[in-house]
Scaffold this motif. Structure first.
Motif, PDB file in Angstrom:
ATOM      1  N   ASP A   1       0.844  -1.258   0.140  1.00  0.00           N
ATOM      2  CA  ASP A   1      -0.210   0.155  -0.099  1.00  0.00           C
ATOM      3  C   ASP A   1       0.562   1.268   0.252  1.00  0.00           C
ATOM      4  OD1 ASP A   1      -2.142  -1.274   0.193  1.00  0.00           O
ATOM      5  OD2 ASP A   1      -2.484  -1.736   2.458  1.00  0.00           O
ATOM      6  N   ALA A   2       1.903   1.149   0.369  1.00  0.00           N
ATOM      7  CA  ALA A   2       2.694   2.371   0.815  1.00  0.00           C
ATOM      8  C   ALA A   2       3.400   3.001   0.172  1.00  0.00           C
ATOM      9  CB  ALA A   2       4.033   2.125   1.734  1.00  0.00           C
ATOM     10  N   ASN A   3       3.846   1.374  -1.238  1.00  0.00           N
ATOM     11  CA  ASN A   3       4.956   1.859  -2.525  1.00  0.00           C
ATOM     12  C   ASN A   3       3.811   2.047  -3.535  1.00  0.00           C
ATOM     13  OD1 ASN A   3       7.140   0.642  -1.443  1.00  0.00           O
ATOM     14  ND2 ASN A   3       6.597  -1.846  -2.018  1.00  0.00           N
ATOM     15  N   ALA A   4       2.295   1.485  -3.802  1.00  0.00           N
ATOM     16  CA  ALA A   4       1.564   1.837  -4.369  1.00  0.00           C
ATOM     17  C   ALA A   4       1.410   3.186  -4.012  1.00  0.00           C
ATOM     18  CB  ALA A   4       0.248   1.326  -4.540  1.00  0.00           C
TER      19      ALA A   4
ATOM     20  N   ASN B   1       1.684   6.546  -6.437  1.00  0.00           N
ATOM     21  CA  ASN B   1       0.487   7.679  -7.026  1.00  0.00           C
ATOM     22  C   ASN B   1       1.450   9.197  -7.054  1.00  0.00           C
ATOM     23  OD1 ASN B   1      -1.854   9.012  -7.930  1.00  0.00           O
ATOM     24  ND2 ASN B   1      -2.179   8.007  -5.681  1.00  0.00           N
ATOM     25  N   TYR B   2       2.142   9.386  -6.379  1.00  0.00           N
ATOM     26  CA  TYR B   2       2.796  10.875  -5.615  1.00  0.00           C
ATOM     27  C   TYR B   2       3.560  11.322  -6.604  1.00  0.00           C
ATOM     28  CZ  TYR B   2       0.300  11.305  -1.354  1.00  0.00           C
ATOM     29  OH  TYR B   2      -0.485  11.315  -0.296  1.00  0.00           O
TER      30      TYR B   2
ATOM     31  N   GLN C   1      -5.590  20.790  -5.564  1.00  0.00           N
ATOM     32  CA  GLN C   1      -5.237  19.171  -4.726  1.00  0.00           C
ATOM     33  C   GLN C   1      -4.131  19.656  -3.462  1.00  0.00           C
ATOM     34  OE1 GLN C   1      -2.795  18.378  -7.870  1.00  0.00           O
ATOM     35  NE2 GLN C   1      -4.502  17.855  -9.474  1.00  0.00           N
ATOM     36  N   ILE C   2      -3.511  20.836  -3.123  1.00  0.00           N
ATOM     37  CA  ILE C   2      -2.662  21.181  -1.930  1.00  0.00           C
ATOM     38  C   ILE C   2      -4.235  20.666  -0.678  1.00  0.00           C
ATOM     39  CG2 ILE C   2      -1.980  21.780   0.002  1.00  0.00           C
ATOM     40  CD1 ILE C   2      -0.326  22.608  -3.048  1.00  0.00           C
ATOM     41  N   GLU C   3      -4.924  21.459  -0.684  1.00  0.00           N
ATOM     42  CA  GLU C   3      -6.604  21.752  -0.142  1.00  0.00           C
ATOM     43  C   GLU C   3      -7.342  20.354   0.413  1.00  0.00           C
ATOM     44  OE1 GLU C   3      -8.457  25.508  -1.821  1.00  0.00           O
ATOM     45  OE2 GLU C   3      -7.189  26.528  -0.658  1.00  0.00           O
ATOM     46  N   ALA C   4      -7.534  20.418  -0.997  1.00  0.00           N
ATOM     47  CA  ALA C   4      -8.060  18.616  -0.788  1.00  0.00           C
ATOM     48  C   ALA C   4      -7.316  17.706  -0.714  1.00  0.00           C
ATOM     49  CB  ALA C   4      -8.333  17.802  -2.439  1.00  0.00           C
ATOM     50  N   LEU C   5      -5.941  17.665  -0.159  1.00  0.00           N
ATOM     51  CA  LEU C   5      -5.289  16.477   0.442  1.00  0.00           C
ATOM     52  C   LEU C   5      -5.329  16.676   1.735  1.00  0.00           C
ATOM     53  CD1 LEU C   5      -2.518  15.753  -2.346  1.00  0.00           C
ATOM     54  CD2 LEU C   5      -4.521  13.952  -1.287  1.00  0.00           C
TER      55      LEU C   5
END
Length: 172
Positions: A54-57, A61-62, A92-96
């Motif tokens: 999960d961390a690798n995925a 993605n990042y 995008q930053i606000e959504a994250l």
């Protein structure tokens, strides 16, 4: 030409003099954990593998998002294009950040992921208030009785000596 730094030999000498944690100075293994550190809990390898994948995925993605962002910014020819790209990134930053805040509040109040999506509010205080309301609805009900054996008011007399004799007779 700049001078190259050489590694210090002091740190190598210190590590050679001090034994690693968990061992005594005589070279024998210590059976106790260090005073400040609790003993590690064992986690099944399947769980660790899943977390690692999960961390690798997520990291992949990042990385792709970073490449896309770099491409947008490098292809911007005018100020308007650059401002549009930065405005998109700010969104995008606000959504994250919102997603992270909601996740933290949901974890704090032990809400399942399905309900974490339903949290409403703009600030952390508003999210916490909403999470408290949802937690009341999801709170597990206490079982009727937690007793697992004889209850003192059952009226039965229990004699441990008789029970021990009976256990010895039935074992042999």
């Amino acid at each position: 030409m700049p001078e190259q730094e050489t590694p210090s030999t002091e740190s190598a000498e210190k590590t050679a003099e001090t034994p690693p944690e968990g061992t005594s100075s005589e070279g024998g293994q210590s059976t106790e954990a260090p005073a400040g550190k609790p003993q590690e809990e064992s986690v099944p390898p399947e769980v660790l593998r899943k977390k690692l994948t999960d961390a690798n995925a997520e990291a992949a993605n990042y990385r792709t998002k970073l490449r896309e962002t770099e491409a947008k910014l490098s292809s911007a020819k005018s100020v308007e294009e650059f401002e549009a790209a930065t405005a998109d990134l700010r969104g995008q930053i606000e959504a994250l950040e919102r997603q992270l805040l909601v996740g933290n509040v949901a974890a704090k109040f032990e809400l399942p992921p399905a309900l974490a999506k339903r949290l409403t509010g703009a600030t952390e205080a508003e999210l916490e208030a909403d999470a408290k309301e949802l937690q009341k609805l999801v709170a597990p009900t206490a079982p009727e009785s937690l007793s697992g054996g004889l209850s003192p008011d059952s009226g039965e007399d229990f004699d441990p000596v008789k029970a021990a004799r009976q256990a010895r007779k039935s074992r042999y």
